[in-house]
Design a protein around this motif. Structure first.
Motif, PDB file in Angstrom:
ATOM      1  N   GLY A 148       0.779  -1.229   0.000  1.00  0.00           N
ATOM      2  CA  GLY A 148       0.000   0.000   0.000  1.00  0.00           C
ATOM      3  C   GLY A 148       0.809   1.276   0.000  1.00  0.00           C
ATOM      4  N   HIS A 149       2.062   1.213  -0.489  1.00  0.00           N
ATOM      5  CA  HIS A 149       2.922   2.399  -0.467  1.00  0.00           C
ATOM      6  C   HIS A 149       3.082   3.052  -1.836  1.00  0.00           C
ATOM      7  N   GLY A 150       2.394   2.553  -2.839  1.00  0.00           N
ATOM      8  CA  GLY A 150       2.480   3.176  -4.156  1.00  0.00           C
ATOM      9  C   GLY A 150       2.071   2.210  -5.245  1.00  0.00           C
ATOM     10  N   ASP A 151       1.544   2.745  -6.331  1.00  0.00           N
ATOM     11  CA  ASP A 151       1.097   1.911  -7.442  1.00  0.00           C
ATOM     12  C   ASP A 151       2.276   1.455  -8.294  1.00  0.00           C
ATOM     13  N   TRP A 152       2.095   0.309  -8.929  1.00  0.00           N
ATOM     14  CA  TRP A 152       3.032  -0.178  -9.935  1.00  0.00           C
ATOM     15  C   TRP A 152       2.378   0.096 -11.284  1.00  0.00           C
ATOM     16  N   PRO A 153       2.790   1.147 -11.987  1.00  0.00           N
ATOM     17  CA  PRO A 153       2.100   1.517 -13.225  1.00  0.00           C
ATOM     18  C   PRO A 153       2.402   0.556 -14.366  1.00  0.00           C
TER      19      PRO A 153
END
Length: 347
Positions: A148-153
């Protein structure tokens, strides 16, 4: 026979197939999700999808009403773990172990992992892998997303219609393909040079940010543009890394000249194509330096960010051992190379 009904049936089938593809691309429990993120191995795609599914099952099991219900829900997750931990492929076993450990580190030490992530992604823009394999880098990004610390685009395809439509069209803009009509020797080279200019421009913008979130967001944009080029093992990849070296050496004219000389000494003899490519690269960097301040320049009035370094990695590994945990297999903490105590970039 072709008629309205058969055309309609074909259209419906095509629409259904497209819907399934889009659903897979947005569902992290589906292999297609990872195909859109640069994973080409079907085995690795399935492994990553299974990791998310197992985590979902275990989270659901935590809310079970009794032990019997818990076992019923959790057992499929245990089967997934056994499948990959005992996989016939040693590579699959290692990838599973690495993903499991790095995911746990994101939960236990999010601050340390964020600093590591920031340093690695900054260096990857310039083609420096920081001792991480491509699979390990993908695991770092996936574990960050799972925690939950950032999206993987999705991976950016420089050849896609979307990428082409998003490019500037003015020939005066170095990020435009039209800027290289008369200089580049191929369409691929034009794409690479336009992307490098765009990364450079984003770096200029990044140098004017004042918050960590803005800084990291722009760095991730730079990385997604650079990734298709920075690690290529061909003339275009070499050109990207050469230009990164020249841009980084732009603190002064003497430092820049020294960087040019070092690269020229490495050029193969009698390789005219490589020499011409490097000549065009120096022209591009000189042009970029002339129209905007290099994004590698340092402003002493602002405090540089603290990032992971070799010393930090050694300390972190020692902490893990003292807790009785083994270091993450192949993890950058255990073998971080080229670390910097402070990043000479503006924040």
């Amino acid at each position: 026979m072709t008629g309205p009904n058969s055309i309609n049936r074909t259209d419906q089938e095509g629409t259904t197939q497209m819907t399934e593809t889009n659903e897979q691309a947005t569902d992290p429990t589906q292999p297609g999700y990872y195909a859109r993120r640069g994973v080409t191995s079907a085995n690795e795609q399935q492994m990553r999808a299974d990791a998310v599914r197992a985590e979902q099952l275990l989270e659901e099991a935590r809310h079970a009403g009794d032990l019997r219900e818990y076992v019923k829900i959790a057992e499929p997750a245990e089967e997934i773990h056994r499948k990959w931990a005992n996989h016939e492929s040693a590579t699959a076993q290692a990838d599973w172990a690495y993903l499991s450990d790095v995911r746990e580190d994101w939960r236990r030490e999010p601050g340390s992992m964020e600093r590591l992530y920031e340093q690695v992604i900054i260096d990857r823009v310039h083609g420096v892998a920081m001792g991480m394999s491509p699979a390990e880098w993908r695991s770092l990004r996936q574990a960050r997303e799972m925690a939950g610390h950032g999206d993987w685009p999705q991976a950016r395809d420089p050849y896609s219609v979307e990428s082409l439509q998003a490019r500037p069209t003015s020939a005066a803009d170095p990020a435009s393909l039209n800027h290289y009509v008369d200089s580049a020797e191929s369409w691929n080279e034009s794409l690479m040079r336009a992307d490098f200019a765009q990364v450079y421009q984003l770096g200029e913008q990044r140098g004017r940010t004042y918050t960590d979130s803005e800084y990291l967001q722009l760095t991730e944009q730079m990385h997604d543009i650079a990734e298709p080029w920075a690690f290529r093992d061909d003339a275009l990849g070499l050109a990207w890394r050469d230009m990164s070296t020249l841009a980084e050496a732009s603190y002064s004219d003497s430092e820049y000249d020294y960087a040019v000389e070092r690269i020229e000494q490495r050029l193969p003899e009698n390789d005219d194509a490589r020499a011409r490519m490097f000549g065009r690269s120096t022209d591009q960097i000189q042009e970029l330096k002339g129209i905007a301040r290099s994004y590698f320049s340092h402003d002493a009035s602002r405090t540089p960010p603290q990032v992971a370094s070799t010393a930090f990695a050694a300390t972190r590994t020692t902490e893990l051992r003292q807790r009785g945990r083994r270091p993450i297999p192949g993890h950058a903490f255990a073998g971080l190379v080229g670390g910097r105590e402070q990043e000479g970039l503006e924040r």
